[in-house]
Structures are given as structure tokens and as C-alpha cells.
Motif scaffolding. Structure first.
Motif, PDB file in Angstrom:
ATOM      1  N   ARG A  45     -45.957  -8.314 -30.434  1.00 16.64           N
ATOM      2  CA  ARG A  45     -45.364  -7.082 -29.925  1.00 16.64           C
ATOM      3  C   ARG A  45     -43.866  -7.190 -29.691  1.00 16.64           C
ATOM      4  O   ARG A  45     -43.189  -6.182 -29.496  1.00 16.64           O
ATOM      5  CB  ARG A  45     -46.059  -6.673 -28.615  1.00 16.64           C
ATOM      6  N   ASN A  46     -43.324  -8.400 -29.704  1.00 22.27           N
ATOM      7  CA  ASN A  46     -41.890  -8.570 -29.479  1.00 22.27           C
ATOM      8  C   ASN A  46     -41.081  -7.887 -30.577  1.00 22.27           C
ATOM      9  O   ASN A  46     -41.466  -7.897 -31.744  1.00 22.27           O
ATOM     10  CB  ASN A  46     -41.522 -10.057 -29.444  1.00 22.27           C
ATOM     11  N   ILE A  47     -39.954  -7.296 -30.187  1.00 24.94           N
ATOM     12  CA  ILE A  47     -39.054  -6.634 -31.128  1.00 24.94           C
ATOM     13  C   ILE A  47     -37.730  -7.382 -31.120  1.00 24.94           C
ATOM     14  O   ILE A  47     -37.122  -7.576 -30.060  1.00 24.94           O
ATOM     15  CB  ILE A  47     -38.834  -5.152 -30.752  1.00 24.94           C
ATOM     16  N   ASP A  48     -37.285  -7.804 -32.300  1.00 25.81           N
ATOM     17  CA  ASP A  48     -36.024  -8.548 -32.400  1.00 25.81           C
ATOM     18  C   ASP A  48     -34.869  -7.758 -31.777  1.00 25.81           C
ATOM     19  O   ASP A  48     -34.697  -6.571 -32.034  1.00 25.81           O
ATOM     20  CB  ASP A  48     -35.685  -8.839 -33.872  1.00 25.81           C
ATOM     21  N   GLY A  49     -34.100  -8.443 -30.966  1.00 26.02           N
ATOM     22  CA  GLY A  49     -32.916  -7.834 -30.385  1.00 26.02           C
ATOM     23  C   GLY A  49     -33.142  -7.118 -29.064  1.00 26.02           C
ATOM     24  O   GLY A  49     -32.175  -6.768 -28.372  1.00 26.02           O
ATOM     25  N   LYS A  50     -34.404  -6.873 -28.692  1.00 28.32           N
ATOM     26  CA  LYS A  50     -34.657  -6.144 -27.442  1.00 28.32           C
ATOM     27  C   LYS A  50     -34.272  -6.966 -26.219  1.00 28.32           C
ATOM     28  O   LYS A  50     -33.895  -6.404 -25.186  1.00 28.32           O
ATOM     29  CB  LYS A  50     -36.128  -5.720 -27.351  1.00 28.32           C
ATOM     30  N   ASP A  51     -34.367  -8.287 -26.317  1.00 27.44           N
ATOM     31  CA  ASP A  51     -33.972  -9.117 -25.179  1.00 27.44           C
ATOM     32  C   ASP A  51     -32.480  -8.947 -24.896  1.00 27.44           C
ATOM     33  O   ASP A  51     -32.072  -8.770 -23.741  1.00 27.44           O
ATOM     34  CB  ASP A  51     -34.323 -10.583 -25.421  1.00 27.44           C
ATOM     35  N   LYS A  52     -31.668  -8.962 -25.950  1.00 30.66           N
ATOM     36  CA  LYS A  52     -30.222  -8.766 -25.770  1.00 30.66           C
ATOM     37  C   LYS A  52     -29.933  -7.366 -25.249  1.00 30.66           C
ATOM     38  O   LYS A  52     -29.048  -7.175 -24.397  1.00 30.66           O
ATOM     39  CB  LYS A  52     -29.493  -8.992 -27.095  1.00 30.66           C
ATOM     40  N   GLU A  53     -30.680  -6.376 -25.754  1.00 28.99           N
ATOM     41  CA  GLU A  53     -30.486  -5.000 -25.295  1.00 28.99           C
ATOM     42  C   GLU A  53     -30.769  -4.887 -23.803  1.00 28.99           C
ATOM     43  O   GLU A  53     -30.047  -4.208 -23.063  1.00 28.99           O
ATOM     44  CB  GLU A  53     -31.420  -4.076 -26.081  1.00 28.99           C
ATOM     45  N   ILE A  54     -31.805  -5.567 -23.346  1.00 30.10           N
ATOM     46  CA  ILE A  54     -32.148  -5.568 -21.911  1.00 30.10           C
ATOM     47  C   ILE A  54     -31.011  -6.173 -21.100  1.00 30.10           C
ATOM     48  O   ILE A  54     -30.576  -5.613 -20.082  1.00 30.10           O
ATOM     49  CB  ILE A  54     -33.452  -6.345 -21.670  1.00 30.10           C
ATOM     50  N   LEU A  55     -30.508  -7.315 -21.546  1.00 28.84           N
ATOM     51  CA  LEU A  55     -29.439  -7.992 -20.817  1.00 28.84           C
ATOM     52  C   LEU A  55     -28.157  -7.158 -20.817  1.00 28.84           C
ATOM     53  O   LEU A  55     -27.444  -7.109 -19.808  1.00 28.84           O
ATOM     54  CB  LEU A  55     -29.177  -9.372 -21.424  1.00 28.84           C
ATOM     55  N   ASP A  56     -27.871  -6.499 -21.936  1.00 26.74           N
ATOM     56  CA  ASP A  56     -26.697  -5.625 -22.009  1.00 26.74           C
ATOM     57  C   ASP A  56     -26.817  -4.464 -21.022  1.00 26.74           C
ATOM     58  O   ASP A  56     -25.822  -4.075 -20.376  1.00 26.74           O
ATOM     59  CB  ASP A  56     -26.518  -5.085 -23.426  1.00 26.74           C
ATOM     60  N   LEU A  57     -28.008  -3.906 -20.901  1.00 30.49           N
ATOM     61  CA  LEU A  57     -28.215  -2.796 -19.968  1.00 30.49           C
ATOM     62  C   LEU A  57     -28.047  -3.268 -18.527  1.00 30.49           C
ATOM     63  O   LEU A  57     -27.465  -2.557 -17.698  1.00 30.49           O
ATOM     64  CB  LEU A  57     -29.606  -2.186 -20.169  1.00 30.49           C
ATOM     65  N   LEU A  58     -28.556  -4.440 -18.215  1.00 34.52           N
ATOM     66  CA  LEU A  58     -28.385  -4.967 -16.858  1.00 34.52           C
ATOM     67  C   LEU A  58     -26.904  -5.120 -16.527  1.00 34.52           C
ATOM     68  O   LEU A  58     -26.467  -4.780 -15.424  1.00 34.52           O
ATOM     69  CB  LEU A  58     -29.102  -6.313 -16.719  1.00 34.52           C
ATOM     70  N   SER A  59     -26.130  -5.606 -17.491  1.00 35.53           N
ATOM     71  CA  SER A  59     -24.681  -5.747 -17.282  1.00 35.53           C
ATOM     72  C   SER A  59     -24.024  -4.383 -17.111  1.00 35.53           C
ATOM     73  O   SER A  59     -23.151  -4.205 -16.260  1.00 35.53           O
ATOM     74  CB  SER A  59     -24.051  -6.486 -18.462  1.00 35.53           C
ATOM     75  N   LEU A  60     -24.454  -3.412 -17.918  1.00 32.88           N
ATOM     76  CA  LEU A  60     -23.892  -2.058 -17.836  1.00 32.88           C
ATOM     77  C   LEU A  60     -24.116  -1.459 -16.455  1.00 32.88           C
ATOM     78  O   LEU A  60     -23.254  -0.739 -15.937  1.00 32.88           O
ATOM     79  CB  LEU A  60     -24.529  -1.179 -18.906  1.00 32.88           C
ATOM     80  N   PHE A  61     -25.244  -1.767 -15.849  1.00 37.01           N
ATOM     81  CA  PHE A  61     -25.566  -1.220 -14.525  1.00 37.01           C
ATOM     82  C   PHE A  61     -25.073  -2.117 -13.385  1.00 37.01           C
ATOM     83  O   PHE A  61     -25.356  -1.844 -12.221  1.00 37.01           O
ATOM     84  CB  PHE A  61     -27.071  -0.989 -14.404  1.00 37.01           C
ATOM     85  N   GLY A  62     -24.351  -3.169 -13.732  1.00 40.54           N
ATOM     86  CA  GLY A  62     -23.785  -4.032 -12.703  1.00 40.54           C
ATOM     87  C   GLY A  62     -24.796  -4.910 -11.999  1.00 40.54           C
ATOM     88  O   GLY A  62     -24.568  -5.348 -10.865  1.00 40.54           O
ATOM     89  N   ILE A  63     -25.922  -5.175 -12.654  1.00 39.85           N
ATOM     90  CA  ILE A  63     -26.969  -6.015 -12.060  1.00 39.85           C
ATOM     91  C   ILE A  63     -26.690  -7.467 -12.430  1.00 39.85           C
ATOM     92  O   ILE A  63     -26.827  -7.875 -13.580  1.00 39.85           O
ATOM     93  CB  ILE A  63     -28.362  -5.578 -12.551  1.00 39.85           C
ATOM     94  N   GLU A  64     -26.300  -8.249 -11.447  1.00 38.70           N
ATOM     95  CA  GLU A  64     -25.932  -9.648 -11.675  1.00 38.70           C
ATOM     96  C   GLU A  64     -27.155 -10.552 -11.502  1.00 38.70           C
ATOM     97  O   GLU A  64     -28.024 -10.286 -10.674  1.00 38.70           O
ATOM     98  CB  GLU A  64     -24.839 -10.065 -10.685  1.00 38.70           C
ATOM     99  N   TYR A  65     -27.191 -11.619 -12.277  1.00 38.56           N
ATOM    100  CA  TYR A  65     -28.293 -12.569 -12.189  1.00 38.56           C
ATOM    101  C   TYR A  65     -27.750 -13.973 -12.446  1.00 38.56           C
ATOM    102  O   TYR A  65     -26.682 -14.151 -13.045  1.00 38.56           O
ATOM    103  CB  TYR A  65     -29.399 -12.222 -13.194  1.00 38.56           C
TER     104      TYR A  65
END
Length: 432
Positions: A45-65
Motif C-alpha cells: 500500500r505504500n506510495i513512493d514519495g508520500k513519506d517526503k510529502e508528509i515531512l514537507d507538510l509538517l515543515s509547512l505547518f511549523g511542526i518541529e520534530y
């Protein structure tokens, strides 16, 4: 330690973003680290590139980890823990075929009972297990005692032994099931609090049983967030456009506004409009409503409009493809009838585009365009209007209607006098 654990199997849902926001806020309040765990063990079920998309969205929303962990990298630990459970007689090999288990499920359905595995393989003698060449799964032994978890929203929640059967922790291909991988990973990362959607509530006793069976002594606390409903009062799904964070961003909703709204619903903040940093000061998990929150796109648009109003003029203009204060102030005028950057662009772009003039005003517009092209610069709208009216000889609707179309590209909208303040330096680009 807190964790946000998305799967790279599709676009980020607003429910997932809400979970990420709450984890981030609480991690800041507790001064604990937040990790991102990409739960990628379901290879099909994994989709290539979705992990990076998730991380990019977290950065866009200012969510630090503090770090990113891929669950698939922990498979060796999952295997080791499964072997430990078997060694300690806390788990067992199950040789029941899929057909047999389907038959048992159908029987339970016919009898209108909840299906529970009947422990057929739980007490097989060791020699039968060793000599059996058939494929097998590994199941954890069901609990003997009530499982109680602390939930900041639901309160203490109890699960009776009859509600948790001997479930599979390792599949026939020896890959870990979701609950087993999740429980082991939470142990490895020393997670103290799990904030997630209430649709995971049924997984909680299973993960607690796994930790208990492995003699893990730390008590993990929980906060299961109520679901988000759509306009029809049903759980939001992929069929609802607004459920996708990507769609909301493409429609022109600001990250700050989306975050504001997702923190607001089901909550009682001290004020309606705020940013994440402000929310850290007052946010309280225990005050989250226990009832589902209904998603209201009109309310989101209202909040988005307020955030747009709070942008400085130059920043606002960048969403229109410009970088100057005048276009930002022009956009602010249109905020009375637009609530997203996409809607704002639909108002601003026609001003600078080739104009489509209704046939009834075509002749007047032609005269007016030539007059404007040959006119001097006017600081005030009144002077500009009087000059064009005098030189063109146009009056009444033959003057004002064409003028609006020529300057704004639309037949209706804000007062032309107000618009002129911010476009007067662009007349040469606007009137072609």
C-alpha cells in the motif's frame, strides 16, 4: 517522548494533521521530544514519495520534530520480541489456515456473535509444533486480567479479557502486524503519551497486552481524539475533498488558518483567531470535547480570511504573484468578498488580464480606453474620473459600467474609487 506515526499510503488527512498538531503542542508543553515514525511495513500500500510529502507538510505547518524513524528499519527488533514471547510461553504458533478461520468467522456472523479466535493451537504439544511443516502465524496469548488505560479525553477505559482474543502478531511471511510493530516501536522509543484518533481505540488494549507480555513496566498514557464529521454527519473520508490537507492548500487556505481551525474545533480557546505558538500557552488535552467535531468549511473560510487580513501588505501580495504593498492593499479590499488566496487571485488577475467587455458597452469602452491611454497621471480618483468623463464625452451607465470593466475586469465589486487608490500606478499595464 511523543510520536506522530503516519503511513505513506495516501494524502495526509485533516484528522492526521490534527493529531500531528496536538502532539507537537503537547511535546512543547511537556518539554519532551516529538519523533515522526513513518509506518511503512505495508509494502503493497505504500506510495513512493508520500513519506517526503508528509515531512514537507509538517515543515509547512511549523511542526518541529527531533528525528524520523522508518518502521521497516525495526523489523529485526520485531522478530526478536516475537521470539522472546514464544520463549516465555506468552505467544504460540498457529497453523490454522485462512479457509478455516474464514469458516469460523462466517459461523460467528450467522450466530450474530463477535468473532474471537478459539485458541485451537494455543496448547499444541511441542513435538506437534516442531514436526508441523505447514505455514504458521504467531499469536499472542489473550489476557487473563482486565486491561485499563488512562485516556486524557475518555477517562480511564477498561477492556475485559473476553474483548481481546489471541491475535496475530507475526504473519506467515514473518512480517509484523500493525499492532505488534506499533507496540514494540513505542517501547523502543520510550513513548510516554500517545495522541491519536479514536478509531485506534480498539488497537489500544492489544498494544497494552503486547507490552505487558514483554514485561514492559512503563505505563503509556493516551488521548484518543474524537472523529471529524462531514456536512452529512458522517466520518470524513477520502471522498470528501476537504478531508485532504493538500486540497485545502491548493484551494488557498493558509497553513496557519488550517491549524487554527483544527485546534479550535472541539475546543474552547480563549479567542477565535490564534497561531500555534499562542495555543501552546493555553491548550489542554483534558478539555477537548468527547463528542465528534463537525467540519465546517464556511467557518474555516472565515478564519482564513482573518489570517489573510493579519498578513502585511507585501506578504499578502506574494500570494497574488506580486511583491509590493499596493497590490497587497488592493487584495485586502477584495477580502470583503473573498476568503482564500485562490478566490483573491480570481479577483486580482482579471484586473491585469485582457478585458472581455459586454457588447452593449463595447463602443463606449473603446472610446474610454483611448482616452485613458492618452490621459496624464492623476493621484486622486475624482480627478481621474472627471478628466476621462470630460474628454470621452461619456456619461451615466455608458461611463461607469465600461470604466469598471476596463479597470477591474468585472461588472461588480468594490467601489472603483477604493480600487483606484492601489492601481493608479499600474494604469499603463491595466488599460491596454
Amino acid at each position: 517522548m511523543l510520536r506522530f506515526a503516519p503511513s505513506p499510503t495516501g494524502d495526509m488527512h485533516i484528522g492526521n494533521l490534527r493529531v500531528a498538531l496536538f502532539n507537537y503542542i503537547v511535546s512543547k508543553q511537556r518539554n519532551e521530544e516529538l519523533i515522526v515514525r513513518i509506518e511503512d511495513t505495508d509494502k503493497e500500500r505504500n506510495i513512493d514519495g508520500k513519506d517526503k510529502e508528509i515531512l514537507d507538510l509538517l515543515s509547512l505547518f511549523g511542526i518541529e520534530y527531533s528525528q524520523v524513524i522508518y518502521q521497516s528499519e525495526n523489523v529485526r527488533f520485531h522478530t526478536a520480541m516475537a521470539l522472546q514471547l514464544i520463549h516465555n510461553k506468552k505467544a504460540f504458533s498457529c497453523f490454522c489456515s485462512s479457509d478455516w478461520l474464514d469458516k469460523k468467522r462466517d459461523e460467528a456472523k450467522e450466530e450474530k456473535k463477535a468473532y474471537r479466535y478459539d485458541d485451537a493451537c494455543r496448547n499444541l504439544p511441542d513435538e506437534l509444533v516442531i514436526d508441523n511443516m505447514n505455514p504458521f502465524t504467531i499469536r499472542i496469548k489473550k489476557p487473563d486480567e482486565t486491561i485499563v488505560i488512562k485516556d486524557y479525553i475518555k477517562g480511564d477505559v477498561s477492556f475485559e479479557p473476553k474483548d481481546v482474543d489471541s491475535f496475530i502478531i507475526m504473519r506467515q511471511d514473518k512480517t509484523p502486524t500493525y499492532n505488534f510493530a506499533c507496540a514494540v516501536d513505542d517501547m523502543l522509543s520510550d513513548i510516554s503519551l500517545v495522541i491519536r484518533g479514536e478509531d485506534h481505540m480498539s488497537n489500544t488494549p492489544k498494544q497494552a497486552l503486547i507490552r505487558n507480555s514483554l514485561a514492559y513496566e512503563k505505563e503509556i498514557e493516551y488521548a484518543h481524539l474524537p472523529i471529524i464529521l462531514n456536512d452529512s454527519g458522517k466520518k470524513m473520508s477520502k471522498r470528501d475533498d476537504a478531508s485532504s490537507v493538500k486540497w485545502l492548500l491548493e484551494e488557498g487556505y493558509l497553513p496557519d488558518a488550517i491549524a487554527n481551525y483544527l485546534i479550535l474545533i472541539g475546543n474552547k480557546p480563549p479567542k477565535e483567531i490564534f497561531n500555534i505558538s499562542e495555543a501552546i500557552d493555553w491548550f489542554d488535552l483534558e478539555k477537548i470535547s468527547k463528542s465528534p467535531a463537525r467540519f465546517d468549511i464556511d467557518m474555516l473560510k472565515h478564519i482564513n480570511r482573518e489570517h489573510l487580513k493579519n498578513l502585511d501588505a507585501k506578504e499578502l501580495s506574494r500570494y497574488m504573484g506580486f511583491a509590493d504593498n499596493e497590490i497587497g492593499e488592493l487584495a485586502r479590499v477584495y477580502l470583503e468578498e473573498a476568503g482564500t488566496t485562490k478566490e483573491l487571485r480570481s479577483k486580482i488577475e482579471p484586473i491585469f488580464a485582457d478585458k472581455i467587455i459586454p457588447d452593449e458597452f463595447a463602443d463606449s469602452a473603446k472610446i474610454m480606453i483611448e482616452t485613458i491611454k492618452n490621459s496624464p497621471y492623476f493621484e486622486e480618483y475624482g480627478d481621474f474620473k472627471n478628466y476621462i468623463m470630460k474628454e470621452s464625452g461619456l456619461k451615466g451607465k455608458d461611463f461607469f459600467k465600461p470604466l469598471r470593466f476596463i479597470l477591474t475586469g468585472a461588472g461588480h465589486g468594490p467601489d472603483v474609487a477604493e480600487i483606484y487608490k492601489y492601481i493608479k500606478n499600474y494604469i499603463g499595464e491595466i488599460v491596454k
